[in-house]
Scaffold this active site. Structure first.
Site, PDB file in Angstrom:
ATOM      1  CG  PHE A  98      10.465  -5.186  -6.707  1.00 35.18           C
ATOM      2  CD1 PHE A  98      11.318  -4.098  -6.525  1.00 35.18           C
ATOM      3  CD2 PHE A  98       9.975  -5.425  -7.983  1.00 35.18           C
ATOM      4  CE1 PHE A  98      11.667  -3.277  -7.589  1.00 35.18           C
ATOM      5  CE2 PHE A  98      10.311  -4.603  -9.053  1.00 35.18           C
ATOM      6  CZ  PHE A  98      11.161  -3.528  -8.850  1.00 35.18           C
ATOM      7  CE  LYS A 114       3.813 -13.928  -2.965  1.00 33.02           C
ATOM      8  NZ  LYS A 114       5.161 -13.457  -3.424  1.00 33.02           N
ATOM      9  CD  GLU A 152       9.078 -13.386  -5.851  1.00 35.42           C
ATOM     10  OE1 GLU A 152       8.183 -12.725  -5.292  1.00 35.42           O
ATOM     11  OE2 GLU A 152       9.029 -13.722  -7.063  1.00 35.42           O
ATOM     12  CB  SER A 209       3.664  -6.545 -13.548  1.00 36.48           C
ATOM     13  OG  SER A 209       3.447  -7.920 -13.371  1.00 36.48           O
ATOM     14  CB  CYS A 231       3.143   1.994  -9.645  1.00 37.91           C
ATOM     15  SG  CYS A 231       2.361   2.752  -8.234  1.00 37.91           S
ATOM     16  CD  GLU A 265       5.163  -0.588 -15.086  1.00 35.96           C
ATOM     17  OE1 GLU A 265       4.873  -1.794 -15.127  1.00 35.96           O
ATOM     18  OE2 GLU A 265       4.852   0.153 -14.142  1.00 35.96           O
TER      19      GLU A 265
END
Ligand code: NAD
Length: 510
Positions: free
Chosen positions: A164, A188, A191, A241, A296, A395
């Site tokens: 995301f 993909k 969402e 992740s 990240c 994290e």
């Protein structure tokens, strides 16, 4: 343009806007009956629903991509490159449209969203050079009358599954080199912020990318699992992740696919006593709180060495309290909300567990959260953090910066190297020898020297070490060309009676 991109108007509309798939060059409404909520995180309200694909819908996208692949891979390199240049021009023209969608669904401030698009465009620009990138080698007269040459060919249908936090840039890391190499692509996206992927599909079509070469499947684990098991998908790129990256790598490779899975991070910034404190504090605040820490490559741990700790923490605090928090569409905002209420609450929970486990709270973001229903959390700073605490071990992926105090450079490097993740790390110092030593021994894929977020430029590759990457090849840059192609070596001889004879021995050069 479809109504999907008209977010400001639709926000006001009574009916919930639906975001569907893009298959074979057209928008396709989902039929599974399953969908997810797309929030406006700055307002704390639902702005759309995203369709979740069934396995059959994934199959339709793969079939469209497989049908488009033969003609796309056959197109000459110069024609394909010309189309990539047009893709670059159309995306450039629509930078602001893409960025606004990112701000509306992700929450990051508009200037940051524009930066995301710019960094993604670097990868598209790199991919425009495909005729050069796909050049092979040639050895004339490798043996008498025999030439040997190498070529690289596309894999076929390849897929990208993205997180995301960079809804436009991370997909660009994948689809740009993948289609430049002659593959057909299935995206993909996350969402949580799916609209940028549909706008991208529309813009690629406008630029002349043939129908079926770029497809979007919205969804969750059901869609991902079908991609991972589909026999016609040759390779999967993943960014997300660590637990999901490990799952994608293990499941995809078991099904015989080539997989690269870029994962989570815990990036340490080492500050030596001779560092420029103002420069280090500016860097720490920018890299820890930019995009609300949902990067990240965010700095989540400052490792202060020796006596630098007190002045450094004070310099960070002074700057951090001034960070302006608000709706990303407001030009005055420097930091937006977090992605969902659940994520905001999880990030905030470290402000309870941290002090309970012995950390010192310098700033608690809950005290500086704007009014309203948005998923905001102010900037937070925890000092005297140790490696056993949850705020160090996990994290956090939010605007919580932790400080670990150590006495020596060696202790600082040990901390970096003993951490299970190895995405990026940075050192702040005026000592070239110390910086060079750090570059030599730090166990991370990307190292910054007085640079806090060392995301490589588009013509290098991006990737971490240890639990930050499953697979061999990094994303974008030269390694992506290797990932999205396979090598073939041709050994060739043309009829020449002088060199032709029967020989049952193993071929040797002569
Ligand atoms: P995530 O792992 O939750 O989701 C990533 C993708 O996987 C999404 O498309 C999601 O739909 C899908 N997914 C989620 N759960 C799944 C499951 N059980 N089975 C199959 N698919 C599943 O990650 P996120 O929260 O969207 O993104 C944040 C994470 O991504 C952070 O850990 C961050 O460090 C990481 N990240 C890494 C990099 C990198 O380059 N290393 C870059 C950006 C983000």
């Amino acid at each position: 343009m479809s109504e999907v991109v008209a977010a400001p108007e639709t926000r006001a509309a009574k009916e919930i806007r639906r975001i569907g798939h893009w298959i074979g060059g057209e928008p396709v409404a989902g039929e599974s009956g399953r969908s997810g909520v797309v929030w406006n995180p700055a307002l704390g309200e639902q702005q759309a629903a995203v369709d979740f694909a069934s396995p059959e819908e994934v199959d339709r996208a793969v079939a469209a991509a497989a049908a488009a692949f033969p003609a796309w891979r056959t197109l000459s390199l110069s024609r394909r490159s010309e189309i990539m240049f047009r893709v670059r021009a159309v995306l450039d023209e629509h930078r602001e449209d893409i960025a606004r969608l990112l701000t509306l669904e992700h929450g990051k401030v508009l200037s940051d969203a524009l930066g995301e698009v710019a960094r993604g465009l670097e990868v598209v620009e790199f991919s425009c050079g495909l005729p050069t990138l796909l050049k092979g080698g040639f050895s004339e007269q490798a043996s008498s009358g025999i030439d040997v040459y190498s070529i690289r060919q596309p894999l076929g249908v390849v897929a990208g599954i993205t997180p995301f936090n960079f809804p436009a840039m991370v997909p660009m890391w994948m689809w740009a080199p993948a289609i430049a190499c002659g593959n057909a692509f299935i995206l993909k996206p996350s969402e949580k912020d799916p609209s940028a992927s549909i706008l991208t599909a529309e813009l690629l079509k406008e630029a002349g990318v043939p129908d079926g070469v770029f497809n979007v499947i919205q969804g969750d684990k059901v869609a991902v699992d079908r991609i991972l098991e589909h026999p016609d998908v040759a390779a999967v790129s993943f960014v997300g992740s660590t637990p999901i990256a490990r799952y994608i790598y293990e499941t995809g490779t078991k099904a015989g696919k080539r997989v690269q899975a870029l994962a989570g991070a815990k990036n340490h910034m080492v500050v030596l006593p001779d560092a420029d404190i103002d420069m280090a504090a500016d860097a720490a605040v920018s890299a820890a709180y930019g995009s609300a820490g949902e990067r990240c490559m965010a700095i989540s741990v400052v490792v202060s060495v020796g006596e630098v700790a007190d002045p450094l923490i004070e310099a960070i605090r002074e700057r951090a309290v001034k960070v302006r928090i608000g709706d990303g569409l407001d030009a005055a905002s420097e930091m937006g909300p977090l992605i969902t209420p659940e994520h905001r609450d999880k990030v905030a929970s470290y402000l309870d567990s941290g002090p309970a486990q012995g950390a010192k709270v310098v700033l608690d973001g809950r005290d500086a959260t704007p009014d309203g229903d948005g998923f905001f959390l102010g900037v937070s700073l925890l000092d005297e953090v140790t490696t056993e605490m949850d705020c160090y071990r996990d994290e956090i992926f939010g605007p919580v910066l932790t400080v670990v105090r150590v006495d020596t450079y060696d202790e600082a490097v040990r901390l970096v190297n003993e951490n299970p993740w190895g995405n990026g790390t940075a050192i702040f110092t005026r000592d070239g020898g110390a910086a060079r030593q750090f570059q030599f021994e730090a166990q991370a894929g990307m190292v910054g020297i007085n640079v806090p977020i060392p995301v490589p430029v588009g013509w290098y590759s991006f990737g971490g070490w240890k639990a930050s990457l499953f697979g061999d090849l990094h994303a974008y840059g030269p390694e992506s060309i290797n990932f999205y192609t396979r090598g073939k070596v041709v050994t060739s001889r043309w009829p020449d009676p002088a060199t032709s004879r029967v020989n049952l021995g193993f071929p040797q050069t002569r």
